[in-house]
Design a protein around this motif. Structure first.
Motif, PDB file in Angstrom:
ATOM      1  N   MET A   1       0.837  -1.196   0.000  1.00 44.51           N
ATOM      2  CA  MET A   1       0.000   0.000   0.000  1.00 44.51           C
ATOM      3  C   MET A   1       0.876   1.252   0.000  1.00 44.51           C
ATOM      4  N   TYR A   2       0.584   2.181  -0.889  1.00 48.96           N
ATOM      5  CA  TYR A   2       1.277   3.454  -0.921  1.00 48.96           C
ATOM      6  C   TYR A   2       0.649   4.415   0.087  1.00 48.96           C
ATOM      7  N   GLY A  59      -5.658  14.706 -12.940  1.00 51.74           N
ATOM      8  CA  GLY A  59      -4.956  13.619 -12.266  1.00 51.74           C
ATOM      9  C   GLY A  59      -5.606  13.257 -10.943  1.00 51.74           C
ATOM     10  N   ASP A  60      -5.073  12.220 -10.313  1.00 53.28           N
ATOM     11  CA  ASP A  60      -5.670  11.680  -9.094  1.00 53.28           C
ATOM     12  C   ASP A  60      -4.658  11.631  -7.960  1.00 53.28           C
ATOM     13  N   PHE A  61      -5.153  11.898  -6.765  1.00 53.67           N
ATOM     14  CA  PHE A  61      -4.372  11.812  -5.530  1.00 53.67           C
ATOM     15  C   PHE A  61      -4.956  10.672  -4.705  1.00 53.67           C
ATOM     16  N   ASP A  65      -4.307   4.302  -0.684  1.00 52.78           N
ATOM     17  CA  ASP A  65      -5.128   3.630  -1.708  1.00 52.78           C
ATOM     18  C   ASP A  65      -6.532   4.199  -1.851  1.00 52.78           C
ATOM     19  N   LYS A  66      -6.859   5.258  -1.131  1.00 46.14           N
ATOM     20  CA  LYS A  66      -8.178   5.883  -1.263  1.00 46.14           C
ATOM     21  C   LYS A  66      -8.063   7.127  -2.125  1.00 46.14           C
ATOM     22  N   ARG A  74     -13.154  19.294   3.700  1.00 45.14           N
ATOM     23  CA  ARG A  74     -13.317  18.345   4.813  1.00 45.14           C
ATOM     24  C   ARG A  74     -12.890  16.942   4.430  1.00 45.14           C
ATOM     25  N   ASN A  75     -12.919  16.648   3.140  1.00 45.57           N
ATOM     26  CA  ASN A  75     -12.441  15.346   2.681  1.00 45.57           C
ATOM     27  C   ASN A  75     -10.940  15.192   2.895  1.00 45.57           C
TER      28      ASN A  75
END
Length: 222
Positions: A1-2, A59-61, A65-66, A74-75
């Motif tokens: 897991m990163y 892009g995605d962060f 893994d979430k 708040r996220n």
């Protein structure tokens, strides 16, 4: 897991030497990256991206893994709780005391106002010479004491990853050796690091990989 995984991550900026273009970068527990960049501003922007202080254009962060949704701040809060950020633009809340700043995250997550500093926090405050200044507002502190307070705040979060910008300059000559001692203990717990430093001894001791940032692109050398 990163711990952190950036996928095709793009950060835009009015300053040409701050942009980041479709980066793919992952941090695992125990990784320690020293950043080598063609621009100090771009290196700083990379740290800001990792600390979730800047919203990506695309892009995605992923944090553990979430996939993170940047549409609501708040996220980000449960993730930021586990990311330490000690850098030139780190600040404290000006209208509350240093003590309250150190406890602020716990106030939020534990939903209690009757909290006190634990022994680890008190010891760090004593060692860095700010214990008698805890009830002062941040604006009344000397700059060296304010930077020490910011560093302590980030260290007592017990972060999974610590992001550092030139700690030799941030902490100042008087406190840098003490900071290095504290960091050695953190590294023994397998904390991950991503940092900018021009101190060769610091790079040699605390990095096991290097990030090369050039023209908004990234390469990693182990």
């Amino acid at each position: 897991m990163y711990l952190i995984n950036l996928v095709n991550y793009t950060i835009d900026s009015p300053k040409e030497d701050c942009s980041l273009d479709k980066l793919n970068f992952a941090v695992s527990r125990g990784d320690a990256f020293a950043i080598i960049a063609d621009s100090p501003d771009r290196a700083h922007m990379f740290l800001r991206a990792l600390s979730m202080l800047v919203k990506p254009v695309s892009g995605d962060f992923y944090f553990k893994d979430k996939k993170i949704d940047f549409s609501d701040y708040r996220n980000l809060l449960p993730c930021k709780k586990k990311i330490g950020y000690i850098a030139s633009d780190a600040a404290m809340i000006s209208n509350i005391s240093v003590r309250e700043n150190l406890l602020y995250q716990r106030y939020y997550f534990e939903n209690l106002l009757s909290l006190s500093l634990d022994e680890t926090a008190k010891k760090l405050c004593e060692n860095f010479g700010i214990y008698d200044k805890l009830d002062m507002r941040p604006g009344r502190l000397r700059s060296v004491d304010l930077r020490s307070a910011i560093a302590i705040r980030e260290l007592i979060k017990s972060p999974d990853i610590l992001l550092l910008e030139r700690p030799e300059d941030f902490m100042g000559h008087a406190n840098f050796d003490l900071f290095v001692e504290v960091l050695r203990d953190k590294v023994l717990t397998k904390i991950s690091l991503v940092f900018i430093s021009y101190d060769k001894d610091f790079i040699e001791e605390f990095s096991n990989k290097k990030i090369f940032l050039k023209g908004g692109n990234l390469d990693i050398v182990k």
